[in-house]
Scaffold this motif. Sequence first.
Motif, PDB file in Angstrom:
ATOM      1  N   ASN A 281       0.802  -1.227   0.000  1.00 48.39           N
ATOM      2  CA  ASN A 281       0.000   0.000   0.000  1.00 48.39           C
ATOM      3  C   ASN A 281       0.838   1.282   0.000  1.00 48.39           C
ATOM      4  N   GLY A 282       2.139   1.155  -0.221  1.00 49.07           N
ATOM      5  CA  GLY A 282       2.997   2.334  -0.341  1.00 49.07           C
ATOM      6  C   GLY A 282       3.271   3.058   0.959  1.00 49.07           C
ATOM      7  N   ARG A 283       3.101   2.373   2.084  1.00 47.33           N
ATOM      8  CA  ARG A 283       3.351   3.017   3.384  1.00 47.33           C
ATOM      9  C   ARG A 283       4.797   2.768   3.808  1.00 47.33           C
ATOM     10  N   TYR A 284       5.717   3.440   3.131  1.00 45.61           N
ATOM     11  CA  TYR A 284       7.128   3.400   3.484  1.00 45.61           C
ATOM     12  C   TYR A 284       7.744   4.737   3.099  1.00 45.61           C
ATOM     13  N   THR A 285       8.906   5.044   3.688  1.00 48.67           N
ATOM     14  CA  THR A 285       9.489   6.376   3.503  1.00 48.67           C
ATOM     15  C   THR A 285      10.723   6.400   2.610  1.00 48.67           C
ATOM     16  N   GLY A 286      11.184   5.253   2.178  1.00 50.84           N
ATOM     17  CA  GLY A 286      12.350   5.180   1.299  1.00 50.84           C
ATOM     18  C   GLY A 286      12.561   3.760   0.833  1.00 50.84           C
ATOM     19  N   LYS A 287      13.430   3.596  -0.172  1.00 59.78           N
ATOM     20  CA  LYS A 287      13.664   2.264  -0.715  1.00 59.78           C
ATOM     21  C   LYS A 287      15.123   2.097  -1.108  1.00 59.78           C
ATOM     22  N   TRP A 288      15.687   0.952  -0.725  1.00 60.28           N
ATOM     23  CA  TRP A 288      17.037   0.545  -1.120  1.00 60.28           C
ATOM     24  C   TRP A 288      16.935  -0.581  -2.142  1.00 60.28           C
ATOM     25  N   GLU A 289      17.848  -0.593  -3.097  1.00 62.68           N
ATOM     26  CA  GLU A 289      18.003  -1.724  -4.003  1.00 62.68           C
ATOM     27  C   GLU A 289      19.421  -2.247  -3.825  1.00 62.68           C
ATOM     28  N   MET A 290      19.528  -3.538  -3.508  1.00 63.27           N
ATOM     29  CA  MET A 290      20.806  -4.147  -3.150  1.00 63.27           C
ATOM     30  C   MET A 290      21.059  -5.392  -4.004  1.00 63.27           C
ATOM     31  N   THR A 291      22.320  -5.633  -4.318  1.00 65.98           N
ATOM     32  CA  THR A 291      22.741  -6.926  -4.858  1.00 65.98           C
ATOM     33  C   THR A 291      23.667  -7.545  -3.820  1.00 65.98           C
ATOM     34  N   TRP A 292      23.643  -8.874  -3.733  1.00 66.72           N
ATOM     35  CA  TRP A 292      24.436  -9.522  -2.697  1.00 66.72           C
ATOM     36  C   TRP A 292      24.960 -10.865  -3.191  1.00 66.72           C
ATOM     37  N   LYS A 293      25.995 -11.316  -2.467  1.00 66.53           N
ATOM     38  CA  LYS A 293      26.609 -12.612  -2.739  1.00 66.53           C
ATOM     39  C   LYS A 293      27.041 -13.188  -1.395  1.00 66.53           C
ATOM     40  N   GLY A 294      26.809 -14.495  -1.221  1.00 65.56           N
ATOM     41  CA  GLY A 294      27.179 -15.110   0.045  1.00 65.56           C
ATOM     42  C   GLY A 294      27.473 -16.580  -0.100  1.00 65.56           C
ATOM     43  N   TYR A 295      27.848 -17.174   1.026  1.00 61.28           N
ATOM     44  CA  TYR A 295      28.184 -18.596   1.059  1.00 61.28           C
ATOM     45  C   TYR A 295      27.492 -19.242   2.245  1.00 61.28           C
ATOM     46  N   GLN A 296      26.879 -20.395   2.001  1.00 65.01           N
ATOM     47  CA  GLN A 296      26.290 -21.207   3.051  1.00 65.01           C
ATOM     48  C   GLN A 296      27.196 -22.415   3.214  1.00 65.01           C
ATOM     49  N   THR A 297      27.749 -22.570   4.434  1.00 66.49           N
ATOM     50  CA  THR A 297      28.697 -23.647   4.697  1.00 66.49           C
ATOM     51  C   THR A 297      28.158 -24.534   5.806  1.00 66.49           C
ATOM     52  N   TYR A 298      27.991 -25.829   5.498  1.00 66.31           N
ATOM     53  CA  TYR A 298      27.525 -26.810   6.471  1.00 66.31           C
ATOM     54  C   TYR A 298      28.719 -27.324   7.280  1.00 66.31           C
TER      55      TYR A 298
ATOM     56  N   PHE B 170      24.678 -24.986   9.888  1.00 65.67           N
ATOM     57  CA  PHE B 170      25.393 -24.249   8.847  1.00 65.67           C
ATOM     58  C   PHE B 170      25.616 -22.804   9.254  1.00 65.67           C
ATOM     59  N   LYS B 171      26.435 -22.137   8.478  1.00 60.55           N
ATOM     60  CA  LYS B 171      26.681 -20.706   8.641  1.00 60.55           C
ATOM     61  C   LYS B 171      26.532 -20.067   7.270  1.00 60.55           C
ATOM     62  N   ILE B 172      25.846 -18.917   7.232  1.00 56.75           N
ATOM     63  CA  ILE B 172      25.731 -18.138   6.004  1.00 56.75           C
ATOM     64  C   ILE B 172      26.358 -16.770   6.256  1.00 56.75           C
ATOM     65  N   VAL B 173      27.196 -16.343   5.339  1.00 57.95           N
ATOM     66  CA  VAL B 173      27.756 -14.993   5.365  1.00 57.95           C
ATOM     67  C   VAL B 173      27.521 -14.401   3.982  1.00 57.95           C
ATOM     68  N   ALA B 174      26.835 -13.259   3.945  1.00 58.14           N
ATOM     69  CA  ALA B 174      26.535 -12.600   2.675  1.00 58.14           C
ATOM     70  C   ALA B 174      26.924 -11.132   2.749  1.00 58.14           C
ATOM     71  N   HIS B 175      27.454 -10.607   1.650  1.00 57.84           N
ATOM     72  CA  HIS B 175      27.832  -9.200   1.542  1.00 57.84           C
ATOM     73  C   HIS B 175      26.997  -8.544   0.455  1.00 57.84           C
ATOM     74  N   GLY B 176      26.444  -7.379   0.756  1.00 57.81           N
ATOM     75  CA  GLY B 176      25.619  -6.672  -0.218  1.00 57.81           C
ATOM     76  C   GLY B 176      26.041  -5.232  -0.381  1.00 57.81           C
ATOM     77  N   THR B 177      25.768  -4.695  -1.548  1.00 53.57           N
ATOM     78  CA  THR B 177      25.963  -3.267  -1.807  1.00 53.57           C
ATOM     79  C   THR B 177      24.688  -2.742  -2.432  1.00 53.57           C
ATOM     80  N   GLY B 178      24.323  -1.522  -2.074  1.00 56.11           N
ATOM     81  CA  GLY B 178      23.077  -0.991  -2.603  1.00 56.11           C
ATOM     82  C   GLY B 178      23.043   0.509  -2.651  1.00 56.11           C
ATOM     83  N   ALA B 179      21.975   0.989  -3.285  1.00 61.81           N
ATOM     84  CA  ALA B 179      21.758   2.424  -3.428  1.00 61.81           C
ATOM     85  C   ALA B 179      20.328   2.753  -3.024  1.00 61.81           C
ATOM     86  N   GLY B 180      20.169   3.908  -2.394  1.00 65.67           N
ATOM     87  CA  GLY B 180      18.835   4.408  -2.086  1.00 65.67           C
ATOM     88  C   GLY B 180      18.203   4.929  -3.368  1.00 65.67           C
ATOM     89  N   THR B 181      17.017   4.419  -3.699  1.00 64.87           N
ATOM     90  CA  THR B 181      16.381   4.780  -4.966  1.00 64.87           C
ATOM     91  C   THR B 181      15.100   5.594  -4.806  1.00 64.87           C
TER      92      THR B 181
END
Length: 192
Positions: free
Chosen positions: A115-132, A140-151
Amino acid sequence: MKTKVLLFVCLFTGIAVLFPSCSEKNALVPDLNQNDEMNILKSKKIPTQFSGICTPIDNMGYDIISWYDTTDDPRVTGVSYWVFTGIEPIDEVTIELTGTTEIFVGAVTVDDVVNGRYTGKWEMTWKGYQTYTSPESITFKIVAHGTGAGTEGEVLGLTARWKYTMDFDGTPESGAIYYSKGKITETVSKDF
């Protein structure tokens, strides 16, 4: 001596040719006057650290999961949609994960986003690894790194980096919770 004079004349001519090309009519960046260019050159980047947790809200479909990101900075707090774009086995215990995420700042529920009830938006791409722990393990452990921009909205023009970590030990108490930390970077004009 003649070589030095010739070099000086060439340098002087080159500078004379350069200056007329730097008028407001022929700015370095189109549709930007010289004063704007100077403001760009007089800016600096201000980083702000944040940390928080990310808990699941709803599985919206096969590849989309919604989460709620709670952090100590309201600019990266809200409902997030996570989409997997790649799941690639690396070896017997490690999987590479890639994807995209949208964070809707200020939204508390999926209904808020719809319904559009938010004050801002980020768009991010990420990459990570899940290790059992082992090939037979459910821990398991997951570690992910992302970078993004406020749009959109209050984060428009900002950039950020995230690190998400999940340690799942197989018990309900450990749950599906990511711990997040990162840095928001904003560019501000410097006063001289």
